[in-house]
Design an enzyme around this catalytic site. Structure first.
Site, PDB file in Angstrom:
ATOM      1  CG  ASP A 183     102.276  74.226  73.350  1.00 39.09           C
ATOM      2  OD1 ASP A 183     103.189  74.078  73.018  1.00 39.09           O
ATOM      3  OD2 ASP A 183     101.134  73.909  72.723  1.00 39.09           O
ATOM      4  CG  HIS A 185     101.968  77.849  71.634  1.00 35.13           C
ATOM      5  ND1 HIS A 185     101.590  78.901  70.817  1.00 35.13           N
ATOM      6  CD2 HIS A 185     100.952  77.182  71.397  1.00 35.13           C
ATOM      7  CE1 HIS A 185     100.378  78.795  70.429  1.00 35.13           C
ATOM      8  NE2 HIS A 185     100.066  77.487  70.559  1.00 35.13           N
ATOM      9  CD  GLU A 209     102.109  70.375  72.018  1.00 31.35           C
ATOM     10  OE1 GLU A 209     101.762  69.640  72.695  1.00 31.35           O
ATOM     11  OE2 GLU A 209     101.746  71.230  71.298  1.00 31.35           O
ATOM     12  CD  GLU A 235     101.503  72.545  67.618  1.00 30.65           C
ATOM     13  OE1 GLU A 235     101.763  71.879  68.618  1.00 30.65           O
ATOM     14  OE2 GLU A 235     100.885  73.622  67.348  1.00 30.65           O
ATOM     15  CG  HIS A 285      98.475  69.510  66.923  1.00 32.51           C
ATOM     16  ND1 HIS A 285      98.286  70.240  65.806  1.00 32.51           N
ATOM     17  CD2 HIS A 285      98.821  70.291  67.900  1.00 32.51           C
ATOM     18  CE1 HIS A 285      98.077  71.541  66.207  1.00 32.51           C
ATOM     19  NE2 HIS A 285      98.446  71.601  67.559  1.00 32.51           N
TER      20      HIS A 285
HETATM   21 MG   LIG Z   1     101.161  72.825  70.488  1.00 27.90          MG
END
Ligand SMILES: [Mg+2]
Length: 382
Positions: A183, A185, A209, A235, A285
């Protein structure tokens, strides 16, 4: 049947639950929350309750449409998360009234169980390989980790090397037959995303991700379309309208809406179907609580393109309470061979321990995500 009461509970570690009661005594539960903004979402639920009290909880599409369109302003994390938790509770009520699970109401299931992955941190990479091995020992067949610490727009090659070595150590430890998801992020900006995606290709990741924030996708379209590594995000996308351009871009392989952020079961199912039409997979998610996870599993049951489910058992955020504390029968989430069985009970398939929810809500929480800074003192994306 009529809705007579809508109550929210802020419970540790960082969650918000909503309880919707009907005049026939049937109660449904949902989990309306944005991590770090739980009280704001709870206030939105309270405002939306004006549109619910006295109404028939069975007319979910109409209630959803009025809550979404009827406020003039719509969309975004707060409103869509408030709507999400309410929608989950309405489906829970509908299932309980019918004596059926939500996925049975929605047409039955295409699978009996789904793979889940475990979160192993990664912000500070010292012991991620050990955590991956521990997850494998607990039966998981895949893990997800953060790819980097804070990253500048243009960062040093040492930052790239550290990210690559972190993943290499894990791949070395677990071998090829084990899923590793990384991820980014939303921490990484386009110039460094291009480099990191390329340098991580040899490790055959399950997916990367949020390689960049979805609003910055246009800067990395060529990279995302051409890398053999599957790209996942979603997400921070909250509706059909948020995902349509992302899906049409051809840059994303796995859509990751969060049914506690993206309008609940009603909306997330539609987003899943849109993804399927683009041959894009679904991985919902869910770093949240038990009602959110139960909701995800009800959607996974009937979504043909669902591939794997996130879950928060033992996640590093959960220091005060964990996933199983708030349900009366925690065996409903038993993991077998890295998979969780789709719950078959009425509604969302779990029984919330209301007494314990009320007890913990008396303490509540003020969870906030950390604020990071770069070496020069400027803000760093967490
Ligand atoms: Mg994430």
């Amino acid at each position: 049947m009529k809705i007579i009461d809508v109550t929210t509970f802020l419970v540790p570690p960082r969650w918000c639950f909503v309880r919707i009661e009907t005049d026939e005594g049937i109660v449904g539960w949902g989990e309306p929350v944005v991590e770090g903004r739980a009280a704001t979402v709870a206030a939105a639920v309270e405002e939306l309750s004006d549109l619910l009290i006295g109404r028939d909880p069975a007319q979910i599409e109409d209630l959803w449409t009025v809550m979404y369109r009827g406020g003039f302003y719509r969309g975004g994390p707060i409103l869509m998360s408030a709507l999400a938790g309410i929608d989950q509770a309405l489906w829970d009520i509908k299932g309980r009234a019918a004596g059926m699970s939500v996925h049975q109401l929605l047409g039955g299931r295409v699978r009996d169980r789904i793979d889940v992955y475990s979160w192993i941190g990664g912000d500070r990479p010292e012991d991620t390989a050990a955590q991956a091995l521990e997850a494998r020992d607990r039966g998981f067949r895949a893990v997800k980790m953060n790819g980097t610490q804070e990253v500048q727009f243009i960062d040093s090659w040492a930052t790239v090397t550290r990210a690559v070595e972190n993943v290499a150590t894990i791949r070395d430890a677990v071998g090829e037959d084990f899923g590793i998801a990384v991820d980014f992020h939303g921490r990484v900006h386009a110039p460094m995303a291009k480099v990191l995606i390329k340098e991580l290709e040899p490790f055959h990741l399950m997916f990367i991700e949020e390689p960049v924030l979805s609003e910055n996708l246009s800067g990395v379209l060529d990279t995302l379309r051409s890398t053999p590594t599957p790209i996942a995000l979603g997400e921070r996308l909250f509706s059909r309208w948020d995902v349509k351009d992302v899906l049409a871009s051809g840059a994303v392989d796995i859509l990751q809406p969060d049914p506690s952020h993206s309008g609940g079961i009603t909306e997330t199912r539609k987003m899943a179907a849109m993804a399927e039409a683009y041959d894009v997979a679904l991985a919902l998610h869910c770093p949240l609580g038990p009602i959110a996870l139960a909701t995800c599993l009800q959607i996974d049951a009937g979504a043909y393109n669902a591939v794997i489910q996130e879950q928060s058992l033992g996640i590093h955020y959960n220091t005060s309470n964990d996933l199983l504390d708030y349900v009366t029968d925690p065996t409903v989430f038993d993991y077998v061979d890295g998979m969780v069985t789709i719950p078959d009970g009425p509604g969302l398939g779990i029984e919330v321990d209301e007494e314990y929810v009320r007890e913990r809500a008396a303490e509540g929480h003020r969870w906030r995500n950390p604020i990071w800074r770069h070496r020069d003192g400027s803000f760093a994306e967490w």
